[in-house]
Write an enzyme that holds these catalytic residues in place. Sequence first.
Site, PDB file in Angstrom:
ATOM      1  N   ASP A 484      40.436 -17.187  36.956  1.00 43.74           N
ATOM      2  CA  ASP A 484      41.504 -16.179  36.922  1.00 43.74           C
ATOM      3  C   ASP A 484      41.673 -15.698  35.488  1.00 43.74           C
ATOM      4  OD1 ASP A 484      43.889 -14.968  38.550  1.00 43.74           O
ATOM      5  OD2 ASP A 484      44.721 -15.642  36.627  1.00 43.74           O
ATOM      6  N   ILE A 485      41.857 -14.378  35.331  1.00 44.64           N
ATOM      7  CA  ILE A 485      42.043 -13.792  33.992  1.00 44.64           C
ATOM      8  C   ILE A 485      43.491 -14.034  33.544  1.00 44.64           C
ATOM      9  CG2 ILE A 485      41.898 -11.669  32.647  1.00 44.64           C
ATOM     10  CD1 ILE A 485      39.999 -10.574  34.781  1.00 44.64           C
ATOM     11  N   GLU A 527      42.270 -10.106  40.073  1.00 47.00           N
ATOM     12  CA  GLU A 527      41.715 -10.622  38.824  1.00 47.00           C
ATOM     13  C   GLU A 527      41.166 -12.035  39.018  1.00 47.00           C
ATOM     14  OE1 GLU A 527      46.139 -11.681  38.674  1.00 47.00           O
ATOM     15  OE2 GLU A 527      44.876 -10.094  39.466  1.00 47.00           O
TER      16      GLU A 527
END
Length: 619
Positions: A484-485, A527
């Site tokens: 995950d960003i 994301e």
Amino acid sequence: MRLATKVSAFYLAATATLVLVLAAVALIAFRAFSLTAATAHAQTAAEIVRVHLTEAMLLGTIGERQRFLDRLRDVQNLRSARIVRAPLVDRQFGKNRQGEREPDAIEQRVLETGKSYFETVETLTESYFRATIPYVASAYGIPNCLQCHQVAEGSVLGAITVTIDLNVLRQHAILTIAAIVAIIALFAVSLLWLLNRLLRPITVTADEITEVVHGGVEGRFDRRIAARSSDETGRIAREVNRLLDAISQALAQINEPIARVFGWRHQHDNQLQAAVHAVRTMAAIAHFKQTIEEDREISEIYRRLYRLSRDTSAVAEVSLLECRNDEMHAIGDDGMAQTRCCPGCDPAIAASPELCRAYRTEHWVDGLTDPSLCAAQAVTTHHPDWGYLCFPIRFSGQVGAVLQWRLPRAQQREALKGAEQFQRYLTEAAPVLESKRLLAQLKESALRDPMTGLRNRRFLEESIDLLVSQTLRNQRHLAVMMVDIDFFKVVNDTYGHDAGDAVVRFIAKLLQESVRTSDWVIRYGGEEFLVVLVDTAAEAAIAVAEKIRSQLEKSAIPLPQGQTIQKTLSVGVADFPGDGDAFWQVVKYADVALYHAKETGRNRVVRFTPELWHEKEQY
């Protein structure tokens, strides 16, 4: 044996038999006639002698009887006449046998029995008839025997033996029979000539029908039969010609449309064989087309094209190049893409398909007749005495693949003949390949994220079961990384969604470049990314994840406005089946580990442990 020969032989045998029968009948008839005539002749001579002797006795000139008998020899065919007296005459007049001989055995028997005796004597040199006739006393007539002889009526007074020459009659009989035979033979020859004239149209027509049948067996129906008469023979000839016309027209109606539709050239002078070949080829092509239509993947069709190439002309080497995105990719005989280029071509065509003559001209290239025809060929480099044939396969109005045959030029004739038939298979295969390719593209687009080019969550859901079963069967591991960003919403809020998309694409590319081609990189959410490392345990996955995290941390991500930005990411790692028996359970564990990474400061990699699972309910 020919009909005319059999008829002539039968006719000659029948004629010869008839001649023999007629000759035998004639001989028997002439013999009977000769004997009858000789008997009558002898009886006449005997009666003349009897009358003369009676008159001589009345006139007293009985002593001159021998001279009379001698003069009888002058009668034609009468050889001799001799008289003998019975004992009754000797007792009345005494034995006066002057000029007479003693009676022989036959004459003695006739004197005793009073019955005439007739005999035919035949030798190699002569033939004569002997008749010994008794003189029996009779009271009838004037004068009569009883006027001079003192005997009872019916007594035998003597006998006369007459011999008659039959040689002349026999010669006449032979000449007559010969004439009859000659006439019959002449008639037979004339009749045989006439019979042959009548049979000739039949035999000639039969010969022509035989030739037509032989030609028909060889597939030639251009020969016709001449109608030489207006009878049944002529009608047969005309009907056979009608049949030949009908067959020729039917074969033309079969061959010409097929040749027109498929662009075939007639390879057989034999019309029948050409029709059979055309129908068989069409059936084989139809079966091939039905088979590839039922294939699920394009790779299966490619494998069939490889096998068909080798089966059609015993091609030594085959290569298949698929054209995608202005590049040419080699396809192996297993139907799968290969990293190396076609061994029969210049490697430069991989990036520049226009170098391939078949791709550029869109028709097949005969490199067996002229190996230098294509400048991008490399066949003669490895095999100077070899050549090649390249077949383009058109998809959607352009060349989508090129199939190449490589073989010795000594096999040129057989290869070119097989190439024409193979091209028909490719013609039928092209629309099927095109539809399969379009379906594959549609499926691919449905299973890929359009922005990043990564596989999407739907692909994961449809394909993971096969990967899981393979992993369990091979007793291997799958490492699941949930990525995950960090603070991605800030990017969208600060720089806009275009910048957010650029960040997502950059990280997607980084993930792809950081793992193997056999590993799966999935865009799991906005994301969020899910990475599945095949045949990898969690410990090794942590190292990969740490490498990705560290590289992104050092990277400057370019934005559409020309700016750059630095971002970090958090990663949760779990192991299947080490952490859970179900794959989606392990995904949940990886997500839990990711959540823990974010809760503990972000920009870090966390390995799932049972202690991280706080929920009471089971997955």
